[in-house]
Write an enzyme that holds these catalytic residues in place. Structure first.
Site, PDB file in Angstrom:
ATOM      1  N   GLU A 285       0.815  -1.187   0.011  1.00 53.78           N
ATOM      2  CA  GLU A 285      -0.037   0.042   0.089  1.00 53.78           C
ATOM      3  C   GLU A 285       0.820   1.194   0.093  1.00 53.78           C
ATOM      4  OE1 GLU A 285      -2.709   2.791   0.243  1.00 53.78           O
ATOM      5  OE2 GLU A 285      -3.370   0.493   0.025  1.00 53.78           O
ATOM      6  N   THR A 325      -5.446   2.335  -5.112  1.00 55.47           N
ATOM      7  CA  THR A 325      -4.930   0.620  -5.009  1.00 55.47           C
ATOM      8  C   THR A 325      -5.664  -0.362  -6.237  1.00 55.47           C
ATOM      9  OG1 THR A 325      -4.746   0.688  -2.760  1.00 55.47           O
ATOM     10  CG2 THR A 325      -5.527  -1.532  -3.781  1.00 55.47           C
ATOM     11  N   HIS A 456      -1.512   2.739   5.751  1.00 57.03           N
ATOM     12  CA  HIS A 456      -2.855   3.519   5.247  1.00 57.03           C
ATOM     13  C   HIS A 456      -3.040   4.100   6.445  1.00 57.03           C
ATOM     14  CE1 HIS A 456      -6.582   4.515   3.814  1.00 57.03           C
ATOM     15  NE2 HIS A 456      -6.422   3.965   2.555  1.00 57.03           N
ATOM     16  N   ASP A 507       1.462  -0.525  -4.914  1.00 58.43           N
ATOM     17  CA  ASP A 507       0.213  -0.269  -5.723  1.00 58.43           C
ATOM     18  C   ASP A 507       0.032   0.897  -6.436  1.00 58.43           C
ATOM     19  OD1 ASP A 507      -0.224   0.921  -3.354  1.00 58.43           O
ATOM     20  OD2 ASP A 507      -2.098   0.227  -2.940  1.00 58.43           O
ATOM     21  N   HIS A 508       0.612   1.949  -5.755  1.00 57.74           N
ATOM     22  CA  HIS A 508       0.725   3.414  -6.332  1.00 57.74           C
ATOM     23  C   HIS A 508       1.581   4.109  -5.030  1.00 57.74           C
ATOM     24  CE1 HIS A 508      -2.301   4.795  -3.030  1.00 57.74           C
ATOM     25  NE2 HIS A 508      -2.694   3.644  -3.330  1.00 57.74           N
TER      26      HIS A 508
END
Length: 648
Positions: A285, A325, A456, A507-508
């Site tokens: 994440e 995501t 996150h 994911d990013h």
């Protein structure tokens, strides 16, 4: 001439003024925050305050349009009755609290995404459980609610002291002035909502200026309205035959045989001796490249990942396709450029697609998607379950979902720490290890897609694991790095490890905002493949995309396979570095230093990109380069919407 402050419109006018003043305050706070990341000229500041005032006024008129109509039609004999006073006061309080909550939400949303409300905010409304719990764990929610109620009380008291309630309820406003006033306000609101698009606030390349020019509530409804974008309706096009010819030429590598016309369906022949290891993909994440020392970070947040990068196949110049995501999942399972609108993971008719999992399944693997939260969020369970993956997640209950894959809930006994987004990374890795042990005993090859959650907001994790306090992004990154290191140390003792490849990729990035409309540097992510047999460590410094990961892996494994992927083997002699980046509306094709930006209204902008300076200078690129960008996005959209990405 009617004095509006002494008419039944006194409360409405006071509300509009309140809304404009608070919008000005929020814009100023966001401006101060943005000043830490971007420089603003005097004219840019003047523009976003002026344009912002226009959008704020239009939004206020839209918000009050129904009340304007109510003030027009309610007769005097009813207007002065007690029930109307109570009704009006309740409506006033309702809109006051809603707008105050919106202003607070704008500040928190900007803190996370450095943007006005967009599709993400719309999506979050669907997943109230995760979002409410996330807010509760990230902020002192009781204090914030109390604060908003206090502010609402103060504003109400100011209205009272200014006699706006008294003037409104005691006034006598004849019908003719009411018709003129209400009709004018309603017509202006309708004209604004009909003809003023949110994109009208966007001028120039300074993304911060564009976002500051917008109004949060209006941006939210604009995002809600434009959740899906038809490429053919909004973007620049070329002939369909020409588009597929361009893309097929780009994908035509050694050992490739295309099938059919206007298609990218093809057979790829491997050139190395084939072998089939287990594959564990750890999708981290929000792991921006600049968290790693390899990219200049000096905080020692990722000692494990930096060590792995030195001793693996390291993609040192890889870029995510998007900012969420589900975009990363789309890229890593479908190897496709981002199409405008929502990710395919969240769309209708996304079942039985030709995925990475299909290639593994065809080779005899069992595919499993592991997620520490509830996979109902963002439609993840449906997407993976309908595309060849079993599911292991921390769902609150088993739902009557209609997908082919099996679903297993993570049990309480396997959980040591949990927050709003799910169990900690250490716990999900332990679940993966147990599952791998079982698969090994059953003599089954496995391909695992793991989605982590600890990095996150609210950035919480188990105590006594690292020497940093919870609550910051940096601490969460450090914990995730620790959890990955602990996971690798554990699996090295397993009998299945020697025949297992581990991939670590983001994911990013943690943030996508920058001074440019799409800031390329904010899409750079780390990616590494380790424990691949007979492959020496390697630094792949070519510019690569997330969509290239598995085609490159399969080439290293020597596999023959059929493909409907846009991803390429980046180690091939014919590979030309290019990446695809996108937001919900903006689509980027970057080839070398040539940058093509596609936008709605069939707008095409071209630039030269200087990576060292992170600069994008307007430059007229060759038509061939522009058409390459258009062809990739146009054909990707067509193949999905026409159902041609489904299993053959």
């Amino acid at each position: 001439m009617t004095n509006l402050f002494k008419s039944r419109y006194a409360i409405l006018l006071g509300f509009i003024i309140y809304f404009l003043l608070f919008s000005l305050l929020i814009r100023s706070i966001l401006f101060i925050s943005s000043s830490q990341h971007s420089e603003f000229t005097f004219f840019e500041v003047l523009r976003f305050y002026t344009v912002g005032l226009f959008f704020d006024l239009g939004t206020a008129l839209v918000l009050t349009a129904l009340y304007s109509a109510y003030l027009l039609i309610i007769p005097e004999r009813f207007y002065h009755q007690k029930w109307n006073r109570i009704f009006t006061f309740l409506i006033f309080l309702f809109f006051l609290v809603i707008t105050l909550f919106s202003f607070f939400a704008e500040l928190t949303f900007w803190q996370e995404f450095e943007s006005r409300f967009n599709f993400i905010a719309v999506d979050y409304l669907i997943y109230t459980y995760e979002v409410i719990h996330n807010i509760n764990e990230s902020y002192p929610l009781p204090l914030l609610i109390a604060g908003m109620l206090i502010i609402a009380s103060v504003i109400t008291y100011i209205f009272y002291r200014l006699k706006l309630f008294e003037n409104s309820f005691d006034s006598r406003t004849p019908r003719k002035p009411r018709i003129v006033i209400s009709s004018s306000l309603i017509i202006l609101a309708i004209l604004f909502a009909t003809f003023i698009k949110n994109s009208a606030a966007e001028h120039g390349n300074n993304r911060y200026v564009n976002e500051l020019s917008k109004a949060g509530i209006y941006s939210f409804f604009a995002a809600f309205k434009n959740n899906e974008l038809n490429y053919h309706d909004f973007y620049s096009l070329i002939g369909n035959d020409s588009a597929f010819k361009i893309v097929r030429n780009q994908l035509n590598e050694k050992g490739t045989t295309f099938k059919g016309i206007n298609s990218i369906y093809r057979e790829i022949k491997g050139t190395a001796a084939p072998y089939k290891p287990n594959v564990i993909l750890i999708t981290v994440e929000s792991l921006s490249a600049d968290f790693l020392a390899h990219y200049g970070n000096t905080e020692r947040l990722t000692p494990t990942l930096d060590s792995i990068a030195d001793n693996s196949i390291f993609f040192s110049d890889m870029y995510a396709t998007g900012t969420r995501t589900v975009r990363g999942m789309e890229a890593l399972t479908l190897a496709i450029p981002p199409t405008p609108g929502s990710s395919i993971v969240r769309r209708m008719d996304n079942e039985n697609l030709f995925t990475v999992g299909h290639v593994f399944k065809d080779k005899g693997y069992v595919n499993t998607f592991f997620y520490g939260g509830d996979g109902y969020f963002d439609n993840m369970n449906h997407f993976f379950g309908s595309n060849g993956y079993n599911i292991v997640d921390r769902g609150r209950k088993l739902l009557n979902e209609t997908y082919a894959g099996t679903r297993t809930l993570i049990q309480d006994k396997d959980v040591t720490f949990e927050n709003a987004w799910g169990i900690c990374d250490g716990d999900i890795f332990n679940v993966v290890i147990k599952d791998a042990d079982t698969k090994y005993k059953q003599h089954r090859l496995f391909n695992n897609f793991i989605m982590t959650t600890s990095n996150h907001r609210p950035y919480t994790f188990p105590d006594h694991k690292i020497n940093m306090p919870v609550g910051s992004r940096e601490a969460a990154v450090r914990y995730t790095d620790y959890a990955i290191g602990n996971f690798l140390n554990q699996i090295k003792t397993k009998p299945w490890f020697d025949n297992t490849v581990v991939i670590i990729v983001a994911d990013h990035c943690a943030s996508s905002a920058g001074k440019n409309e799409i800031d390329i540097s904010k899409y750079q992510i780390p990616c590494m493949i380790l424990n691949l047999k007979n492959q020496p460590k390697m630094n792949i410094s070519k510019m690569t995309s997330q969509i290239d990961l598995f085609p490159t892996l399969w080439s290293l494994l020597g596999w023959n396979y059929t493909s409907e992927f846009y991803g390429k083997d980046v180690l091939a002699d014919t590979y030309e570095p290019r990446v695809f980046l996108g937001t919900y509306q903006k689509l980027v094709y970057l080839k070398g230093d040539s940058l093509v930006l596609l936008s709605p209204q069939r707008k095409v902008d071209t630039y030269l990109y200087n990576k060292a300076k992170n600069e994008q200078k307007p430059f007229k690129l060759p038509l061939r380069t522009v058409n390459e960008g258009i062809a990739n996005y146009q054909t990707a959209f067509d193949l999905f919407t026409d159902g041609k990405l489904r299993l053959k």
